[in-house]
Design a protein around this motif. Structure first.
Motif, PDB file in Angstrom:
ATOM      1  N   GLU A 136     -14.397  -7.337   1.370  1.00 43.94           N
ATOM      2  CA  GLU A 136     -14.408  -6.076   0.627  1.00 43.94           C
ATOM      3  C   GLU A 136     -13.437  -5.057   1.193  1.00 43.94           C
ATOM      4  N   THR A 137     -12.535  -5.522   2.065  1.00 43.07           N
ATOM      5  CA  THR A 137     -11.597  -4.595   2.705  1.00 43.07           C
ATOM      6  C   THR A 137     -10.162  -5.056   2.522  1.00 43.07           C
ATOM      7  N   LEU A 138      -9.230  -4.146   2.813  1.00 36.78           N
ATOM      8  CA  LEU A 138      -7.817  -4.464   2.861  1.00 36.78           C
ATOM      9  C   LEU A 138      -7.363  -4.432   4.311  1.00 36.78           C
ATOM     10  N   LYS A 139      -6.700  -5.497   4.740  1.00 38.25           N
ATOM     11  CA  LYS A 139      -6.240  -5.651   6.118  1.00 38.25           C
ATOM     12  C   LYS A 139      -4.716  -5.569   6.168  1.00 38.25           C
ATOM     13  N   VAL A 140      -4.195  -4.890   7.194  1.00 36.17           N
ATOM     14  CA  VAL A 140      -2.748  -4.742   7.346  1.00 36.17           C
ATOM     15  C   VAL A 140      -2.130  -6.074   7.773  1.00 36.17           C
ATOM     16  N   VAL A 141      -1.103  -6.491   7.016  1.00 35.98           N
ATOM     17  CA  VAL A 141      -0.320  -7.669   7.375  1.00 35.98           C
ATOM     18  C   VAL A 141       0.967  -7.238   8.081  1.00 35.98           C
ATOM     19  N   ALA A 142       1.585  -6.172   7.589  1.00 32.87           N
ATOM     20  CA  ALA A 142       2.787  -5.609   8.204  1.00 32.87           C
ATOM     21  C   ALA A 142       2.775  -4.114   7.967  1.00 32.87           C
ATOM     22  N   GLY A 143       2.957  -3.346   9.029  1.00 34.13           N
ATOM     23  CA  GLY A 143       2.949  -1.897   8.922  1.00 34.13           C
ATOM     24  C   GLY A 143       4.355  -1.320   8.940  1.00 34.13           C
ATOM     25  N   PHE A 144       4.502  -0.111   8.383  1.00 36.66           N
ATOM     26  CA  PHE A 144       5.791   0.550   8.325  1.00 36.66           C
ATOM     27  C   PHE A 144       5.647   1.956   8.897  1.00 36.66           C
ATOM     28  N   PRO A 145       6.472   2.327   9.882  1.00 44.32           N
ATOM     29  CA  PRO A 145       6.348   3.629  10.545  1.00 44.32           C
ATOM     30  C   PRO A 145       6.441   4.778   9.559  1.00 44.32           C
ATOM     31  N   ASP A 146       5.569   5.784   9.731  1.00 39.97           N
ATOM     32  CA  ASP A 146       5.585   6.920   8.820  1.00 39.97           C
ATOM     33  C   ASP A 146       6.661   7.932   9.176  1.00 39.97           C
ATOM     34  N   THR A 147       7.454   7.631  10.226  1.00 38.06           N
ATOM     35  CA  THR A 147       8.561   8.525  10.582  1.00 38.06           C
ATOM     36  C   THR A 147       9.792   8.277   9.736  1.00 38.06           C
ATOM     37  N   GLU A 148       9.758   7.181   8.935  1.00 42.40           N
ATOM     38  CA  GLU A 148      10.904   6.841   8.105  1.00 42.40           C
ATOM     39  C   GLU A 148      10.604   7.133   6.653  1.00 42.40           C
ATOM     40  N   ALA A 179       0.858  -1.187   0.000  1.00 41.61           N
ATOM     41  CA  ALA A 179       0.000   0.000   0.000  1.00 41.61           C
ATOM     42  C   ALA A 179       0.894   1.236   0.000  1.00 41.61           C
ATOM     43  N   ILE A 180       0.803   2.029  -1.074  1.00 39.91           N
ATOM     44  CA  ILE A 180       1.691   3.175  -1.277  1.00 39.91           C
ATOM     45  C   ILE A 180       0.902   4.470  -1.084  1.00 39.91           C
ATOM     46  N   ALA A 181       1.417   5.350  -0.216  1.00 39.31           N
ATOM     47  CA  ALA A 181       0.779   6.629   0.068  1.00 39.31           C
ATOM     48  C   ALA A 181       1.057   7.627  -1.067  1.00 39.31           C
ATOM     49  N   PRO A 182       0.297   8.741  -1.119  1.00 39.29           N
ATOM     50  CA  PRO A 182       0.522   9.747  -2.169  1.00 39.29           C
ATOM     51  C   PRO A 182       1.938  10.314  -2.193  1.00 39.29           C
ATOM     52  N   ASP A 183       2.625  10.311  -1.033  1.00 41.36           N
ATOM     53  CA  ASP A 183       3.998  10.829  -1.007  1.00 41.36           C
ATOM     54  C   ASP A 183       5.028   9.773  -1.397  1.00 41.36           C
ATOM     55  N   GLY A 184       4.561   8.602  -1.849  1.00 43.27           N
ATOM     56  CA  GLY A 184       5.462   7.550  -2.301  1.00 43.27           C
ATOM     57  C   GLY A 184       5.953   6.625  -1.220  1.00 43.27           C
ATOM     58  N   ARG A 185       5.449   6.802  -0.009  1.00 41.39           N
ATOM     59  CA  ARG A 185       5.896   5.983   1.114  1.00 41.39           C
ATOM     60  C   ARG A 185       5.129   4.664   1.172  1.00 41.39           C
ATOM     61  N   LEU A 186       5.851   3.577   1.517  1.00 43.66           N
ATOM     62  CA  LEU A 186       5.199   2.303   1.781  1.00 43.66           C
ATOM     63  C   LEU A 186       4.562   2.372   3.157  1.00 43.66           C
ATOM     64  N   VAL A 187       3.223   2.298   3.194  1.00 43.62           N
ATOM     65  CA  VAL A 187       2.490   2.399   4.451  1.00 43.62           C
ATOM     66  C   VAL A 187       2.385   1.036   5.124  1.00 43.62           C
ATOM     67  N   ALA A 188       2.081   0.011   4.313  1.00 43.92           N
ATOM     68  CA  ALA A 188       1.840  -1.317   4.871  1.00 43.92           C
ATOM     69  C   ALA A 188       1.850  -2.353   3.763  1.00 43.92           C
ATOM     70  N   ILE A 189       2.030  -3.591   4.165  1.00 44.50           N
ATOM     71  CA  ILE A 189       1.702  -4.727   3.321  1.00 44.50           C
ATOM     72  C   ILE A 189       0.295  -5.148   3.718  1.00 44.50           C
ATOM     73  N   VAL A 190      -0.582  -5.260   2.735  1.00 45.10           N
ATOM     74  CA  VAL A 190      -1.993  -5.546   3.023  1.00 45.10           C
ATOM     75  C   VAL A 190      -2.447  -6.777   2.249  1.00 45.10           C
ATOM     76  N   GLU A 191      -3.528  -7.372   2.715  1.00 48.05           N
ATOM     77  CA  GLU A 191      -4.189  -8.463   2.002  1.00 48.05           C
ATOM     78  C   GLU A 191      -5.682  -8.207   1.996  1.00 48.05           C
ATOM     79  N   ARG A 192      -6.334  -8.683   0.963  1.00 47.19           N
ATOM     80  CA  ARG A 192      -7.771  -8.502   0.851  1.00 47.19           C
ATOM     81  C   ARG A 192      -8.511  -9.430   1.803  1.00 47.19           C
ATOM     82  N   ARG A 193      -9.471  -8.895   2.520  1.00 47.36           N
ATOM     83  CA  ARG A 193     -10.361  -9.659   3.371  1.00 47.36           C
ATOM     84  C   ARG A 193     -11.786  -9.224   3.042  1.00 47.36           C
TER      85      ARG A 193
END
Length: 299
Positions: A284-296, A268-282
């Motif tokens: 009709e939704t997307l669920k976070v599998v692994a998150g990445f801090p937005d401070t980096e 999952a890529i944010a508008p600023d190009g940052r990787l926010v999370a690895i997600v999987e479909r559940r």
């Protein structure tokens, strides 16, 4: 130090752990891991994760790989490589005398495609919770079960005869979990010569090539760091999310799944190009599998 992926060209005679230890000193952080080891005798591509990008390594371990290798036919060894004790093979000299490129290609062809492979007894496969190679070094006899692997390419590049042996240079493309040492052993067994690996160089892991990697002596960690977003784009399908959705994902919330999306892991890529999370479909939704801090930094 930001998070990211490092591509390292491992020199011979170092373990993968040695490389990680050196990178920890160079990067000034203990949060470094690797996506698959190489034996000390082997050279070539290691993928390292730095800081939160270590969470990406789980998704890199299973990528297919390419190797350049040299197989020596003439005898087997206790470790299926040049570091083991020689195991003479009855009839090896006569089999070598009959050996030609056509016989080599037939032997290689029999080990191409989806095959059942018994890993080397000194592999890192776990037996009752302990690595096989540790059991072997302690004097145990280890018999490992065959497993299905895919050898998508096993190409004969050249061969040359020596005194009592033939060296065969090959290129191998294979699924994760394939042991090139075992291919050397099985090729030699099939030809009646015995065989073992004398050199191994990993040239590719998924979409990452060793030509992009840096050697340990000239590695600039900051300049060489590949962002988590860039690594994810080369490894996984990606989905672009809005700033609001990025914020929701960073807090572990589910978001509506856009159409179409795949069923497996996605970046999952944010508008600023940052990787926010690895997600999987559940559903009709997307669920976070692994998150990445937005401070980096991600881009």
């Amino acid at each position: 130090m930001n998070s990211g992926i490092l591509l390292v060209d491992k020199p011979p005679h170092l373990t993968s752990h040695d490389v990680v230890a050196r990178m920890r000193r160079l990067a000034g952080t203990r949060r470094i891991g690797h996506a698959g080891t190489l034996d000390p005798m082997a050279t070539g591509l290691l993928i390292l994760g730095v800081n939160s990008a270590t969470r990406l390594l789980h998704f890199l371990v299973g990528l297919d790989k390419e190797y350049l290798a040299t197989i020596r036919l003439g005898w087997a060894t206790t470790t299926d490589d040049a570091e083991g004790e020689p195991l003479p093979v009855d009839g090896a000299a006569a089999a070598l005398a009959r050996l030609d490129d056509e016989a080599l290609r037939r032997g290689i062809s029999s080990l191409t495609g989806v095959i059942d492979q018994v890993p080397s007894s000194v592999s890192a496969v776990k037996v009752e919770g302990r690595r096989a190679y540790r059991r072997v070094r302690e004097g145990e006899t280890v018999e490992l079960a065959a497993r299905s692997v895919t050898v998508s390419a096993f190409d004969l590049r050249s061969s040359r005869a020596g005194e009592g042996f033939v060296d065969v240079d090959v290129r191998v493309e294979c699924s994760s979990g394939t042991y090139v040492r075992a291919l050397a052993r099985d090729l030699g067994a099939g030809l009646g010569t015995g065989g073992h690996l004398t050199s191994l160089r990993r040239t590719r892991i998924g979409a990452f090539g060793v030509d992009e990697a840096s050697g340990l002596d000239d590695l600039d960690v900051t300049a060489s760091l590949l962002s988590p977003a860039a690594a994810a784009r080369r490894t996984l399908p990606v989905v672009d999310v809005t700033a609001q959705q990025a914020g929701d994902l960073s807090h572990g919330k589910r978001i509506d799944a856009p159409e179409p999306t795949v069923g497996g892991p996605m970046g999952a890529i944010a508008p600023d190009g940052r990787l926010v999370a690895i997600v999987e479909r559940r559903g009709e939704t997307l669920k976070v599998v692994a998150g990445f801090p937005d401070t980096e930094a991600g881009a």
